[in-house]
Design a protein around this motif. Structure first.
Motif, PDB file in Angstrom:
ATOM      1  N   PRO A 103       3.823  -7.656  -0.019  1.00  0.00           N
ATOM      2  CA  PRO A 103       2.495  -8.280   0.070  1.00  0.00           C
ATOM      3  C   PRO A 103       2.217  -9.317  -1.022  1.00  0.00           C
ATOM      4  O   PRO A 103       1.617 -10.358  -0.738  1.00  0.00           O
ATOM      5  N   VAL A 104       2.632  -9.067  -2.258  1.00  0.00           N
ATOM      6  CA  VAL A 104       2.364 -10.069  -3.306  1.00  0.00           C
ATOM      7  C   VAL A 104       3.262 -11.292  -3.110  1.00  0.00           C
ATOM      8  O   VAL A 104       2.823 -12.432  -3.284  1.00  0.00           O
TER       9      VAL A 104
ATOM     10  N   PRO B 215       0.683  -3.217  -7.134  1.00  0.00           N
ATOM     11  CA  PRO B 215       0.897  -4.655  -7.361  1.00  0.00           C
ATOM     12  C   PRO B 215      -0.215  -5.553  -6.820  1.00  0.00           C
ATOM     13  O   PRO B 215      -0.560  -6.557  -7.475  1.00  0.00           O
ATOM     14  N   VAL B 216      -0.786  -5.246  -5.680  1.00  0.00           N
ATOM     15  CA  VAL B 216      -1.842  -6.128  -5.164  1.00  0.00           C
ATOM     16  C   VAL B 216      -3.123  -5.987  -5.983  1.00  0.00           C
ATOM     17  O   VAL B 216      -3.939  -6.915  -6.042  1.00  0.00           O
ATOM     18  N   GLU B 217      -3.309  -4.842  -6.653  1.00  0.00           N
ATOM     19  CA  GLU B 217      -4.430  -4.712  -7.590  1.00  0.00           C
ATOM     20  C   GLU B 217      -4.149  -5.501  -8.869  1.00  0.00           C
ATOM     21  O   GLU B 217      -5.039  -6.160  -9.423  1.00  0.00           O
TER      22      GLU B 217
ATOM     23  N   ALA C 186       2.848  -8.442 -11.347  1.00  0.00           N
ATOM     24  CA  ALA C 186       2.425  -8.041  -9.995  1.00  0.00           C
ATOM     25  C   ALA C 186       3.505  -8.362  -8.966  1.00  0.00           C
ATOM     26  O   ALA C 186       3.826  -7.545  -8.089  1.00  0.00           O
ATOM     27  N   LEU C 187       4.091  -9.546  -9.080  1.00  0.00           N
ATOM     28  CA  LEU C 187       5.067 -10.001  -8.083  1.00  0.00           C
ATOM     29  C   LEU C 187       6.377  -9.224  -8.176  1.00  0.00           C
ATOM     30  O   LEU C 187       6.896  -8.739  -7.156  1.00  0.00           O
ATOM     31  N   ILE C 188       6.907  -9.078  -9.378  1.00  0.00           N
ATOM     32  CA  ILE C 188       8.189  -8.371  -9.506  1.00  0.00           C
ATOM     33  C   ILE C 188       8.019  -6.889  -9.151  1.00  0.00           C
ATOM     34  O   ILE C 188       8.907  -6.285  -8.539  1.00  0.00           O
TER      35      ILE C 188
END
Lengths: 190, 190
Positions: free
Chosen positions: A172-173, B92-94, A99-101
Motif C-alpha cells: 500500500p505505501v 506503515p500506512v500510519e 514507512a515505505l521500506i
C-alpha cells in the motif's frame, strides 16, 4: 488441552503470519466488501521550529473502531542542524522512507505466506534523492519532494527474485508513493 | 558578552527557526546548487510476521556526509490484530500519515518564518482512506494504497488561511505523495 481440539483448530502459521486468519479475512471480505474499508488517522502538534509530535490512536476498519483501548503511539519529527533543527528525531522525508521500506517488507512476508513461500530473512536498504532547491523555492524546474527512491531487498528464500519482487508490488505505501494520491489540505486560522 | 558583538551577530529567530541561517543557506545554494543535493537513507530488518525495524543514520547533504557521530534512530513497524499483527508499533500506512502531517507542519513553520509571518500554534488532523481489497488482490479496480488523504490544520497566526495553505504546498512529503515519485525495487535472494 484435548487432542481433538488442538488438532482441529491449530492455525497455519507461515512467516509468522496466521495464514488461517488471513484466508478467513479474504473470505469475509469476499462476502462483504465493507469489511475492507479502512480509515487511518493521526493528530499532530507543532512544538516549535523543527519539532512536532504525532499521536496515532484509533482507526476504522472491519466495520468498527479499532485500537479503542486508549493505546496511543506518539512520535516526533525533527530536522538535522544542517536543516536548521536539533536532530531530536528523524525528519519527515526520512520517516517516509521508514514507512515505505516497512510496508515493502511486511507485504512481502504476508503475500509470501499466502502463497506458501517460506521467507527466512529480509534485510533492505532504501535511499531517496532530494534537491533542496525545490523546498527553498529557488527553481521551478526542481520538485520539492524526492525525485527518485531506490530500494534493495535481500531476501532469504527459495523463491526466485522476480517472484518476490512481484509480491512487493502489492504494498500500500509503495502504491501510494509511486502512483500518487489526492491530498486535500484545509487550513483554519485563529 | 560585549554589546557590540551581541548587536551585530544576534541571529534572527522566528517560529523557532533561525532565519539568519535560513537566508545564509539560500544564498549558499544560489552560489552552488550542489549544496542542495540530499540523499536520505534507511535500513530495515524483518523481525517476523508483522514486525520489522528501521535504522536511520547518515545522510548526504550540503556536500558532505551528515549525522556521522554514530547517532541512529531505530523504529519499528507493526500491524494491529485486525491486520494479523500484535500492534507493537504503528503500521506503515500510519507512519506515512506521520511523515506527511509532520512535513506540512515543519514546512509551514519554516516558510512562514522566511516571510516574517509569526505562527503561535499548529494543531492538525490527518486521515486516509484505504480499501483492503487492493492489498488482498480481490479487485483490479481498487488500488492498493490510499485512495484519498485529507488534512485539517488549525493555525494560530494573523495571516490569512489562504496564505498558510500556499506555504504547505512547499512540503517535500506532500509533493512526493501527491505527485508520485519513481520507486525502483531491486530484489536479491539467497
Amino acid at each position: 488441552m484435548s487432542n481433538a481440539t488442538s488438532t482441529e483448530s491449530e492455525p497455519k502459521i507461515m512467516n509468522g503470519v496466521n495464514v488461517t486468519t488471513l484466508f478467513d479475512t479474504i473470505d469475509a471480505v469476499k462476502g462483504n466488501a465493507a469489511i475492507a474499508k479502512f480509515n487511518f488517522r493521526a493528530a499532530n502538534t507543532w512544538i516549535g521550529g523543527d519539532k512536532n509530535r504525532s499521536t496515532i490512536k484509533e482507526f476504522t476498519g472491519a466495520l468498527q473502531e479499532q485500537r479503542t483501548n486508549g493505546k496511543s503511539f506518539v512520535f516526533e519529527n525533527g530536522e538535522h542542524p544542517v536543516l536548521l533543527g536539533e536532530d531530536k528525531a528523524p525528519n519527515p522525508v526520512e520517516w517516509l522512507l521508514h514507512a515505505l521500506i516497512g510496508c515493502l517488507t511486511t507485504t512481502t512476508a504476508y503475500h509470501a505466506a499466502s502463497r506458501g513461500i517460506a521467507i527466512d530473512a529480509i534485510d533492505s536498504q532504501i535511499e531517496g534523492d532530494l534537491d533542496l532547491r525545490g523546498f527553498l523555492g529557488l527553481s521551478e524546474d526542481v520538485r520539492k519532494g524526492y525525485s527518485a527512491i531506490r530500494v534493495h531487498m535481500r531476501v532469504k528464500t527459495k523463491a526466485e527474485p522476480a517472484t518476490i519482487k512481484s509480491l512487493t508490488a502489492m504494498s500500500p505505501v509503495f502504491d501510494t508513493v509511486s502512483r500518487s494520491v489526492p491530498v486535500t489540505v484545509d487550513v483554519e486560522t485563529y
